[in-house]
Design a protein around this motif. Structure first.
Motif, PDB file in Angstrom:
ATOM      1  N   TYR A 135       0.843  -1.184   0.000  1.00 43.25           N
ATOM      2  CA  TYR A 135       0.000   0.000   0.000  1.00 43.25           C
ATOM      3  C   TYR A 135       0.883   1.241   0.000  1.00 43.25           C
ATOM      4  CZ  TYR A 135      -3.047  -3.611   1.929  1.00 43.25           C
ATOM      5  OH  TYR A 135      -3.729  -4.779   2.143  1.00 43.25           O
ATOM      6  N   VAL A 136       0.550   2.195  -0.855  1.00 44.36           N
ATOM      7  CA  VAL A 136       1.258   3.470  -0.883  1.00 44.36           C
ATOM      8  C   VAL A 136       0.214   4.562  -0.677  1.00 44.36           C
ATOM      9  CG1 VAL A 136       2.665   5.063  -2.241  1.00 44.36           C
ATOM     10  CG2 VAL A 136       3.003   2.588  -2.471  1.00 44.36           C
ATOM     11  N   VAL A 137       0.485   5.453   0.285  1.00 41.78           N
ATOM     12  CA  VAL A 137      -0.397   6.579   0.551  1.00 41.78           C
ATOM     13  C   VAL A 137       0.446   7.840   0.440  1.00 41.78           C
ATOM     14  CG1 VAL A 137      -1.918   7.702   2.217  1.00 41.78           C
ATOM     15  CG2 VAL A 137      -1.839   5.199   2.097  1.00 41.78           C
ATOM     16  N   ALA A 138      -0.009   8.772  -0.418  1.00 38.56           N
ATOM     17  CA  ALA A 138       0.715  10.029  -0.605  1.00 38.56           C
ATOM     18  C   ALA A 138      -0.232  11.191  -0.374  1.00 38.56           C
ATOM     19  CB  ALA A 138       1.298  10.101  -2.011  1.00 38.56           C
ATOM     20  N   ASP A 139       0.187  12.112   0.446  1.00 40.53           N
ATOM     21  CA  ASP A 139      -0.562  13.341   0.692  1.00 40.53           C
ATOM     22  C   ASP A 139      -0.071  14.361  -0.334  1.00 40.53           C
ATOM     23  OD1 ASP A 139      -1.984  15.434   1.745  1.00 40.53           O
ATOM     24  OD2 ASP A 139      -0.704  15.684   3.502  1.00 40.53           O
ATOM     25  N   LEU A 140      -0.937  14.767  -1.260  1.00 39.14           N
ATOM     26  CA  LEU A 140      -0.568  15.686  -2.341  1.00 39.14           C
ATOM     27  C   LEU A 140      -1.432  16.937  -2.265  1.00 39.14           C
ATOM     28  CD1 LEU A 140      -0.446  13.023  -5.201  1.00 39.14           C
ATOM     29  CD2 LEU A 140       1.473  13.913  -3.878  1.00 39.14           C
ATOM     30  N   PRO A 141      -1.153  17.826  -1.315  1.00 36.21           N
ATOM     31  CA  PRO A 141      -1.998  19.008  -1.147  1.00 36.21           C
ATOM     32  C   PRO A 141      -1.933  19.931  -2.360  1.00 36.21           C
ATOM     33  CG  PRO A 141      -0.020  19.190   0.201  1.00 36.21           C
ATOM     34  CD  PRO A 141      -0.028  17.810  -0.387  1.00 36.21           C
ATOM     35  N   GLY A 142      -3.090  20.461  -2.724  1.00 38.46           N
ATOM     36  CA  GLY A 142      -3.154  21.416  -3.824  1.00 38.46           C
ATOM     37  C   GLY A 142      -3.136  20.796  -5.201  1.00 38.46           C
ATOM     38  N   VAL A 143      -3.190  19.468  -5.293  1.00 39.44           N
ATOM     39  CA  VAL A 143      -3.137  18.779  -6.579  1.00 39.44           C
ATOM     40  C   VAL A 143      -4.533  18.261  -6.913  1.00 39.44           C
ATOM     41  CG1 VAL A 143      -2.162  16.801  -7.815  1.00 39.44           C
ATOM     42  CG2 VAL A 143      -0.730  18.118  -6.254  1.00 39.44           C
ATOM     43  N   GLU A 144      -4.932  18.414  -8.167  1.00 39.80           N
ATOM     44  CA  GLU A 144      -6.197  17.874  -8.646  1.00 39.80           C
ATOM     45  C   GLU A 144      -5.951  16.495  -9.251  1.00 39.80           C
ATOM     46  OE1 GLU A 144      -9.201  19.294  -8.250  1.00 39.80           O
ATOM     47  OE2 GLU A 144      -8.210  20.938  -7.178  1.00 39.80           O
ATOM     48  N   LYS A 145      -6.996  15.688  -9.324  1.00 41.48           N
ATOM     49  CA  LYS A 145      -6.891  14.330  -9.864  1.00 41.48           C
ATOM     50  C   LYS A 145      -6.287  14.322 -11.265  1.00 41.48           C
ATOM     51  CE  LYS A 145      -9.765  10.275 -10.702  1.00 41.48           C
ATOM     52  NZ  LYS A 145     -11.120   9.732 -10.569  1.00 41.48           N
ATOM     53  N   GLU A 146      -6.667  15.287 -12.091  1.00 41.47           N
ATOM     54  CA  GLU A 146      -6.173  15.349 -13.468  1.00 41.47           C
ATOM     55  C   GLU A 146      -4.671  15.624 -13.536  1.00 41.47           C
ATOM     56  OE1 GLU A 146      -8.783  17.333 -12.315  1.00 41.47           O
ATOM     57  OE2 GLU A 146     -10.249  15.843 -12.957  1.00 41.47           O
ATOM     58  N   GLY A 147      -4.096  16.136 -12.468  1.00 41.15           N
ATOM     59  CA  GLY A 147      -2.671  16.464 -12.441  1.00 41.15           C
ATOM     60  C   GLY A 147      -1.779  15.335 -11.966  1.00 41.15           C
ATOM     61  N   ILE A 148      -2.341  14.131 -11.772  1.00 47.01           N
ATOM     62  CA  ILE A 148      -1.573  13.010 -11.234  1.00 47.01           C
ATOM     63  C   ILE A 148      -1.259  12.010 -12.337  1.00 47.01           C
ATOM     64  CG2 ILE A 148      -1.589  11.075  -9.624  1.00 47.01           C
ATOM     65  CD1 ILE A 148      -3.389  12.722  -7.848  1.00 47.01           C
ATOM     66  N   ASP A 149      -0.011  11.556 -12.363  1.00 46.27           N
ATOM     67  CA  ASP A 149       0.436  10.534 -13.309  1.00 46.27           C
ATOM     68  C   ASP A 149       1.179   9.473 -12.502  1.00 46.27           C
ATOM     69  OD1 ASP A 149       1.006   9.289 -15.787  1.00 46.27           O
ATOM     70  OD2 ASP A 149       2.978  10.234 -15.820  1.00 46.27           O
ATOM     71  N   ILE A 150       0.714   8.223 -12.589  1.00 52.34           N
ATOM     72  CA  ILE A 150       1.297   7.130 -11.819  1.00 52.34           C
ATOM     73  C   ILE A 150       1.820   6.079 -12.786  1.00 52.34           C
ATOM     74  CG2 ILE A 150       0.875   5.378 -10.062  1.00 52.34           C
ATOM     75  CD1 ILE A 150      -1.632   7.002  -9.300  1.00 52.34           C
ATOM     76  N   LYS A 151       3.062   5.630 -12.554  1.00 56.05           N
ATOM     77  CA  LYS A 151       3.661   4.569 -13.359  1.00 56.05           C
ATOM     78  C   LYS A 151       4.363   3.604 -12.418  1.00 56.05           C
ATOM     79  CE  LYS A 151       4.515   7.525 -17.280  1.00 56.05           C
ATOM     80  NZ  LYS A 151       5.216   8.734 -17.483  1.00 56.05           N
ATOM     81  N   CYS A 152       4.363   2.320 -12.782  1.00 57.04           N
ATOM     82  CA  CYS A 152       5.054   1.323 -11.973  1.00 57.04           C
ATOM     83  C   CYS A 152       5.609   0.246 -12.886  1.00 57.04           C
ATOM     84  CB  CYS A 152       4.093   0.704 -10.953  1.00 57.04           C
ATOM     85  SG  CYS A 152       4.909  -0.460  -9.837  1.00 57.04           S
ATOM     86  N   ASP A 153       6.828  -0.189 -12.601  1.00 60.87           N
ATOM     87  CA  ASP A 153       7.452  -1.262 -13.378  1.00 60.87           C
ATOM     88  C   ASP A 153       7.515  -2.570 -12.585  1.00 60.87           C
ATOM     89  OD1 ASP A 153       9.455  -0.900 -11.507  1.00 60.87           O
ATOM     90  OD2 ASP A 153      10.960  -0.239 -12.951  1.00 60.87           O
TER      91      ASP A 153
END
Length: 131
Positions: A59-77
């Motif tokens: 499980y990864v939990v990140a607090d990203l204050p001031g960020v909108e959903k559209e501004g998030i990019d997640i990648k994993c290898d």
């Protein structure tokens, strides 16, 4: 020295980080979960990233204050998680080495009120069908 010299630091930042680390350690010990915390993992002082694992998931939990959903990019290898986040004022990108190999194709993510939660099945717990 950079724009944020040591003299400009808030003296409570270190105390907050240590209290946060201690709380994560206590929660992890109570729940039998391995907890790793990176209070300043490249996103800045207001972002907190926690990873936890159990027998089946990471499980990864990140607090990203001031960020909108559209501004998030997640990648994993499967071993490294990259979180990119953009707000009106800042852009972030953080690479986080996961505590164990995961099945990135089985990941589930949610983002609510500035909190990103990503759940990965552990690769060593995934069922593999052989034909």
């Amino acid at each position: 020295m950079g724009p944020r010299d040591r003299d400009d630091r808030d003296p409570f930042d270190d105390i907050f980080r240590e209290l946060s680390r201690m709380m994560d350690d206590m929660i992890g010990a109570d729940m039998g979960v391995d907890v790793h915390t990176a209070a300043d993992a490249g996103f800045g002082d207001d972002v907190h990233i926690t990873t936890e694992e159990d027998d089946e998931h990471v499980y990864v939990v990140a607090d990203l204050p001031g960020v909108e959903k559209e501004g998030i990019d997640i990648k994993c290898d499967g071993r490294t998680l990259t979180i990119g986040a953009a707000s009106d004022r800042r852009q972030y990108e953080e690479r986080l080495r996961l505590p164990t190999r995961v099945d990135e194709h089985g990941a589930k993510a949610t983002f609510n009120n500035g909190i990103l939660e990503v759940t990965f099945p552990r690769a060593d717990s995934a069922d593999i069908n052989l034909d």
